[in-house]
Design a protein around this motif. Structure first.
Motif, PDB file in Angstrom:
ATOM      1  N   LEU A 447     -45.536  -5.928  44.557  1.00 13.30           N
ATOM      2  CA  LEU A 447     -44.247  -6.042  43.885  1.00 13.30           C
ATOM      3  C   LEU A 447     -43.103  -5.815  44.854  1.00 13.30           C
ATOM      4  O   LEU A 447     -42.083  -6.513  44.816  1.00 13.30           O
ATOM      5  CB  LEU A 447     -44.187  -5.035  42.728  1.00 13.30           C
ATOM      6  CG  LEU A 447     -42.910  -5.067  41.879  1.00 13.30           C
ATOM      7  CD1 LEU A 447     -42.768  -6.422  41.210  1.00 13.30           C
ATOM      8  CD2 LEU A 447     -42.935  -3.950  40.851  1.00 13.30           C
ATOM      9  N   HIS A 448     -43.251  -4.852  45.750  1.00 14.79           N
ATOM     10  CA  HIS A 448     -42.198  -4.601  46.735  1.00 14.79           C
ATOM     11  C   HIS A 448     -42.060  -5.764  47.707  1.00 14.79           C
ATOM     12  O   HIS A 448     -40.944  -6.143  48.104  1.00 14.79           O
ATOM     13  CB  HIS A 448     -42.517  -3.316  47.507  1.00 14.79           C
ATOM     14  CG  HIS A 448     -41.561  -3.033  48.626  1.00 14.79           C
ATOM     15  ND1 HIS A 448     -41.828  -3.364  49.932  1.00 14.79           N
ATOM     16  CD2 HIS A 448     -40.332  -2.488  48.620  1.00 14.79           C
ATOM     17  CE1 HIS A 448     -40.815  -3.016  50.687  1.00 14.79           C
ATOM     18  NE2 HIS A 448     -39.889  -2.476  49.920  1.00 14.79           N
ATOM     19  N   GLU A 456     -34.822  -0.658  48.654  1.00 18.54           N
ATOM     20  CA  GLU A 456     -36.251  -0.663  48.935  1.00 18.54           C
ATOM     21  C   GLU A 456     -36.621  -1.707  49.986  1.00 18.54           C
ATOM     22  O   GLU A 456     -37.725  -2.208  50.013  1.00 18.54           O
ATOM     23  CB  GLU A 456     -37.049  -0.954  47.655  1.00 18.54           C
ATOM     24  CG  GLU A 456     -37.012   0.162  46.642  1.00 18.54           C
ATOM     25  CD  GLU A 456     -37.951  -0.102  45.461  1.00 18.54           C
ATOM     26  OE1 GLU A 456     -38.171   0.817  44.677  1.00 18.54           O
ATOM     27  OE2 GLU A 456     -38.466  -1.225  45.359  1.00 18.54           O
ATOM     28  N   ARG A 457     -35.705  -2.048  50.856  1.00 20.64           N
ATOM     29  CA  ARG A 457     -35.990  -3.075  51.847  1.00 20.64           C
ATOM     30  C   ARG A 457     -37.040  -2.616  52.853  1.00 20.64           C
ATOM     31  O   ARG A 457     -37.878  -3.393  53.285  1.00 20.64           O
ATOM     32  CB  ARG A 457     -34.703  -3.456  52.581  1.00 20.64           C
ATOM     33  CG  ARG A 457     -33.648  -4.074  51.674  1.00 20.64           C
ATOM     34  CD  ARG A 457     -34.128  -5.362  51.085  1.00 20.64           C
ATOM     35  NE  ARG A 457     -33.134  -5.951  50.194  1.00 20.64           N
ATOM     36  CZ  ARG A 457     -33.330  -7.030  49.479  1.00 20.64           C
ATOM     37  NH1 ARG A 457     -34.488  -7.638  49.532  1.00 20.64           N
ATOM     38  NH2 ARG A 457     -32.380  -7.516  48.693  1.00 20.64           N
ATOM     39  N   GLN A 461     -40.787   3.883  46.761  1.00 22.25           N
ATOM     40  CA  GLN A 461     -41.203   5.208  46.314  1.00 22.25           C
ATOM     41  C   GLN A 461     -41.443   5.156  44.819  1.00 22.25           C
ATOM     42  O   GLN A 461     -40.640   4.596  44.069  1.00 22.25           O
ATOM     43  CB  GLN A 461     -40.123   6.246  46.655  1.00 22.25           C
ATOM     44  CG  GLN A 461     -40.443   7.654  46.154  1.00 22.25           C
ATOM     45  CD  GLN A 461     -39.398   8.660  46.598  1.00 22.25           C
ATOM     46  OE1 GLN A 461     -39.028   8.707  47.769  1.00 22.25           O
ATOM     47  NE2 GLN A 461     -38.906   9.458  45.665  1.00 22.25           N
ATOM     48  N   ASP A 462     -42.538   5.732  44.384  1.00 25.26           N
ATOM     49  CA  ASP A 462     -42.877   5.735  42.960  1.00 25.26           C
ATOM     50  C   ASP A 462     -43.865   6.868  42.714  1.00 25.26           C
ATOM     51  O   ASP A 462     -44.473   7.418  43.657  1.00 25.26           O
ATOM     52  CB  ASP A 462     -43.483   4.392  42.553  1.00 25.26           C
ATOM     53  CG  ASP A 462     -43.173   4.058  41.108  1.00 25.26           C
ATOM     54  OD1 ASP A 462     -42.869   4.987  40.338  1.00 25.26           O
ATOM     55  OD2 ASP A 462     -43.228   2.865  40.757  1.00 25.26           O
ATOM     56  N   LEU A 478     -46.331  11.664  44.080  1.00 22.86           N
ATOM     57  CA  LEU A 478     -45.142  10.940  44.535  1.00 22.86           C
ATOM     58  C   LEU A 478     -45.543  10.159  45.787  1.00 22.86           C
ATOM     59  O   LEU A 478     -45.811  10.728  46.835  1.00 22.86           O
ATOM     60  CB  LEU A 478     -43.998  11.908  44.849  1.00 22.86           C
ATOM     61  CG  LEU A 478     -42.704  11.253  45.350  1.00 22.86           C
ATOM     62  CD1 LEU A 478     -42.123  10.341  44.295  1.00 22.86           C
ATOM     63  CD2 LEU A 478     -41.691  12.317  45.781  1.00 22.86           C
ATOM     64  N   VAL A 479     -45.607   8.826  45.653  1.00 24.23           N
ATOM     65  CA  VAL A 479     -46.135   7.965  46.715  1.00 24.23           C
ATOM     66  C   VAL A 479     -44.982   7.182  47.328  1.00 24.23           C
ATOM     67  O   VAL A 479     -44.135   6.627  46.620  1.00 24.23           O
ATOM     68  CB  VAL A 479     -47.204   6.993  46.161  1.00 24.23           C
ATOM     69  CG1 VAL A 479     -47.768   6.118  47.277  1.00 24.23           C
ATOM     70  CG2 VAL A 479     -48.316   7.774  45.479  1.00 24.23           C
ATOM     71  N   ARG A 480     -44.976   7.142  48.652  1.00 27.17           N
ATOM     72  CA  ARG A 480     -44.013   6.334  49.405  1.00 27.17           C
ATOM     73  C   ARG A 480     -44.809   5.359  50.268  1.00 27.17           C
ATOM     74  O   ARG A 480     -45.728   5.764  50.978  1.00 27.17           O
ATOM     75  CB  ARG A 480     -43.115   7.215  50.278  1.00 27.17           C
ATOM     76  CG  ARG A 480     -42.189   8.100  49.480  1.00 27.17           C
ATOM     77  CD  ARG A 480     -41.433   9.070  50.357  1.00 27.17           C
ATOM     78  NE  ARG A 480     -42.306  10.077  50.945  1.00 27.17           N
ATOM     79  CZ  ARG A 480     -42.666  11.203  50.342  1.00 27.17           C
ATOM     80  NH1 ARG A 480     -42.215  11.469  49.119  1.00 27.17           N
ATOM     81  NH2 ARG A 480     -43.454  12.077  50.937  1.00 27.17           N
ATOM     82  N   GLY A 481     -44.443   4.091  50.186  1.00 27.86           N
ATOM     83  CA  GLY A 481     -45.147   3.052  50.926  1.00 27.86           C
ATOM     84  C   GLY A 481     -44.204   2.268  51.810  1.00 27.86           C
ATOM     85  O   GLY A 481     -43.013   2.117  51.506  1.00 27.86           O
ATOM     86  N   ALA A 482     -44.715   1.779  52.915  1.00 24.08           N
ATOM     87  CA  ALA A 482     -43.914   0.981  53.852  1.00 24.08           C
ATOM     88  C   ALA A 482     -44.830  -0.007  54.558  1.00 24.08           C
ATOM     89  O   ALA A 482     -46.018   0.263  54.777  1.00 24.08           O
ATOM     90  CB  ALA A 482     -43.206   1.871  54.867  1.00 24.08           C
TER      91      ALA A 482
END
Length: 766
Positions: A447-448, A456-457, A461-462, A478-482
């Protein structure tokens, strides 16, 4: 100018001269200008001989010098000799081969030009043309004779009774170009269908007239000579017209008929005559032609071969010197010597190659030192990074481009309570107990990547719910993805279960405290005071006053009970029942809730746009009905003060590039004033509202129900909207609230157990 450059110029001039002469010959042959070639053949031959002699002299000198170097044993002389032999072989062998084939081809092809079959074919073609013309000539003569006899029958007393109209009809019958009556002296008496060039046809020649007088009829072709004008080919027939009277000296009359030959036939006849004449001329000079071709071919071969040999010796000498430098430099580099190497002094590519090789060896020396330093730095940085990862309380997982686990720190193992290090090289959904969590994280990454929101470029975070392996505890992560280079992905997560729990407890404690303090505590004294007034005053009043007192006290008591019920509902909000998830048709649920707003739809303030072919989602119909009701009511309240206020509720499917459904979205859009910035930041917290009336729990309820369904709720102002300035008139802009459902019912179960909204009364009750 250096010696090498002088030699290069000499060789270039010689090669250019020879090439020009050869091309001149080829040009003369190609244009078939044999006369021009024959005039200049002698001096062209001797110029080629002179050039060949000069090349032989130069090659002899170069060969002698090369042999002397080989005898003296100079370094590189054998390589030079080898290169010269290779170049000479490459230049000479193809030339000799081409000459042999060309000699045979020229010698045999010239003879084949004058083959007996060709001669016979030309004779046959010439005879065919002649026989065709003779047949047409004889046919015209016979027709002219018959026509003359018919005209003679109409002659009386030596006068021709034939009229011009009769001649015109005769011309049409014979398909002739001209028809005329000629006197004995050749003068034209009467004619029809004269040519466009003159009004009177051309009279017959005296020879043709004499032949017609003796033979009574004669015909001959005209205009078939090579110098004749184009388009004048024809056949002329002359026949004697007999007379039926008995005069002693009747006057002679002749009928002359001219018929045009077909243009194609005339052209072909002329072409055959010209080809036959040229063939006979060339047949006489074929021996000289063959000598001319073969002699020129031989001279061209000599020039090409000698030029190739000369270039072979010269280029070999030029190539071998820088190659020797490179060979020695490569040998030194192979031994580990990376010092700067000598450079060849020329400015061509080979000299540049030696300079590049020298620069390369110097750069290799510097690069080797830098690599050694970099390796040491990388090892140190890797050790520091590993130490940091090992001591992080947060979990860190790095996935490769295929989605497999590449790096895991001890914090991740501690949080999920599973040995993730043992699953390196495997996908996260292959870890027992993390299948649902892995699917949700993967969908969030997709989705990102497909439609990132503002802010969110670089990363997203979700929060996610994770059921532990024991199925007793539920963790809130609390998850942060990149995204990382080369398709890798980074996920960092923390366990915020206790923080969320504390925040919720504190929030609802505050709600309960405020309700008890502000509303519920005064309600009991109010009710007791009203009942006491009724008890004291009711016996003292009678009639209408007593009835009014009873009604007023009853109203107060009923409203107090309603207020208590409302307070209890706020208090019970924290204890919403768990969602009963079943397959749901979102479109049907939307239409059912909108039935409560029939008046708004009839007034044109509320409009539904439901997408087609939406998959069934998994949800609780009662709770989702409350969500839709809250969102629609909030949107209608936002546009209530605008005459052109409009609210749209839409459903749509978000799809991947392959066409698969990624999420089902519910959107509520209005053209009201939008959300202020302070509300956008804290929209889902209790008591955050811009309304003068209301509890501020609407979006908080929506957020809680969305979390129960694993859905994602987002609010935003429409693009280009700006908040109104303080003290200025409100700026209409509009807002949007969206829910994204990513949990779908299986196809078979959705068709069998589809849950549809029960009733409007139940929806209104909730």
């Amino acid at each position: 100018m250096t010696k090498a450059n002088r030699w290069a110029w000499i060789i270039s001039l010689v090669a250019i001269t020879g090439a020009v002469l050869v091309l001149s010959f080829l040009l003369s042959v190609a244009t078939n200008n044999r006369a021009l070639y024959e005039r200049h053949y002698v001096w062209l031959f001797w110029v080629n001989v002179a050039v060949a002699a000069f090349l032989i002299l130069v090659i002899g000198i170069a060969t002698v010098r090369l042999m002397l170097r080989v005898q003296r044993g100079k370094f590189g002389s054998r390589l030079l000799l080898k290169l010269a032999a290779i170049f000479a072989l490459v230049g000479a062998v193809p030339g000799v081969l081409i000459y042999t084939v060309s000699y045979q081809f020229v010698a045999r092809s010239i003879e084949s030009w004058f083959d007996v079959k060709v001669d016979g074919a030309l004779d046959a073609g010439l005879n065919l043309g002649r026989s065709t013309i003779d047949a047409q000539k004889d046919d015209l003569a016979n027709k002219t004779k018959l026509a003359a006899e018919r005209l003679g029958e109409r002659t009386t007393d030596g006068r021709a009774e034939v009229q011009p109209l009769t001649l015109e009809r005769l011309r049409e019958q014979l398909s002739a170009q001209e028809v005329a009556i000629v006197g004995a002296n050749g003068r034209i008496i009467m004619s029809a269908g004269s040519s466009a060039g003159s009004l009177i046809p051309e009279p017959p020649s005296p020879m043709l007239l004499r032949t017609a007088r003796s033979a009574r009829v004669v015909s001959q072709p005209e205009g078939l000579e090579e110098d004749a004008a184009s388009g004048t080919a024809r056949v002329r027939a002359l026949a004697y017209i007999p007379s039926s009277n008995f005069q002693l000296a009747p006057q002679e009359r002749y009928l002359m008929v001219t018929q045009a030959l077909p243009a194609t036939l005339a052209a072909n006849a002329l072409a055959v005559q010209s080809a036959y004449r040229e063939y006979q001329e060339r047949a006489l000079g074929r021996i000289g032609l063959r000598k001319m071709y073969i002699g020129t071919l031989t001279l061209t071969l000599i020039l090409a071969v000698f030029a190739a040999l000369l270039l072979a010796v010269t280029l070999s000498n030029q190539l071998v010197r820088p190659l020797l430098l490179l060979a020695e430099g490569v040998r030194q580099v192979a031994q580990g010597d990376l010092t700067r190497k000598p450079v060849f002094g020329s400015r061509d590519e080979l000299g540049g190659l030696t300079r590049s090789f020298a620069d390369m060896t110097e750069q290799l020396s510097e690069a080797r030192e830098m690599v050694q330093r970099s390796v040491s730095q990388v090892e140190g940085a890797r050790a520091n990074l590993q130490t940091i990862l090992d001591n992080l309380t947060a979990g860190v997982i790095v996935f490769d481009r295929e989605g497999r686990i590449d790096t895991v720190n001890p914090g991740a193992t501690r949080i999920v309570r599973l040995p993730l290090s043992a699953y390196r090289g495997r996908r996260l959904d292959e870890v027992p107990g993390l299948e649902t969590f892995a699917t949700s994280v993967l969908q969030r990454f997709e989705l990102h990547a497909a439609s990132p929101e503002a802010g969110e470029r670089d990363h997203w975070q979700d929060s996610f719910e994770l059921q532990t392996a024991s199925d007793r505890d539920t963790l809130t992560l609390l998850v942060r993805g990149a995204a990382m280079p080369q398709g890798a992905r980074l996920m960092v997560f923390d366990d915020i279960t206790e923080i969320v729990s504390a925040q919720r407890s504190q929030a609802w404690s505050e709600v309960a405290r405020r309700l008890a303090h502000e509303i519920k505590n005064p309600l009991t004294p109010i009710q007791l005071s009203a009942e006491r007034l009724q008890h004291k005053l009711e016996p003292k009043l009678a009639g209408a006053d007593q009835a009014m007192l009873v009604r007023s006290v009853a109203t107060i008591v009923n409203q107090v009970q309603a207020m208590k019920t409302l307070v209890n509902e706020f208090r019970d909000y924290a204890r919403l029942p768990a969602a009963n998830l079943k397959p749901l048709d979102l479109n049907a649920l939307v239409h059912e809730v909108l039935g409560l707003y029939a008046s708004a739809q009839e007034a044109g303030r509320l409009h539904a746009e439901c997408g087609a072919d939406l998959p069934a989602i998994v949800g609780d119909g009662t709770q989702l009905r409350q969500v839709i009701h809250n969102l629609v009511q909030n949107a209608l309240d936002a546009v209530s003060e605008r005459e052109d206020g409009r609210v749209r509720i839409c459903t749509e499917a978000a799809r991947t590039e392959q066409g698969d459904v990624r999420a089902v979205r519910l959107l509520v859009i209005d053209n009201g004033p939008g959300f202020p910035d302070k509300v956008l930041k804290r929209a889902f917290e209790p008591y955050v509202t811009t309304k003068t009336k209301g509890t501020g729990l609407g979006l908080a309820v929506v957020k809680k129900i969305a979390d129960e369904h694993g859905a994602r709720v987002r609010i935003a102002n429409l693009p280009g909207a700006r908040p109104a300035m303080v003290g200025a008139e409100p700026v209409p802009r509009g807002a949007q609230v969206s829910l994204s459902f990513s949990k779908f019912a299986p196809a078979d179960s959705a068709s069998d157990t589809m849950v549809v909204a029960t009733s409007t009364a139940e929806a209104r009750a909730h």
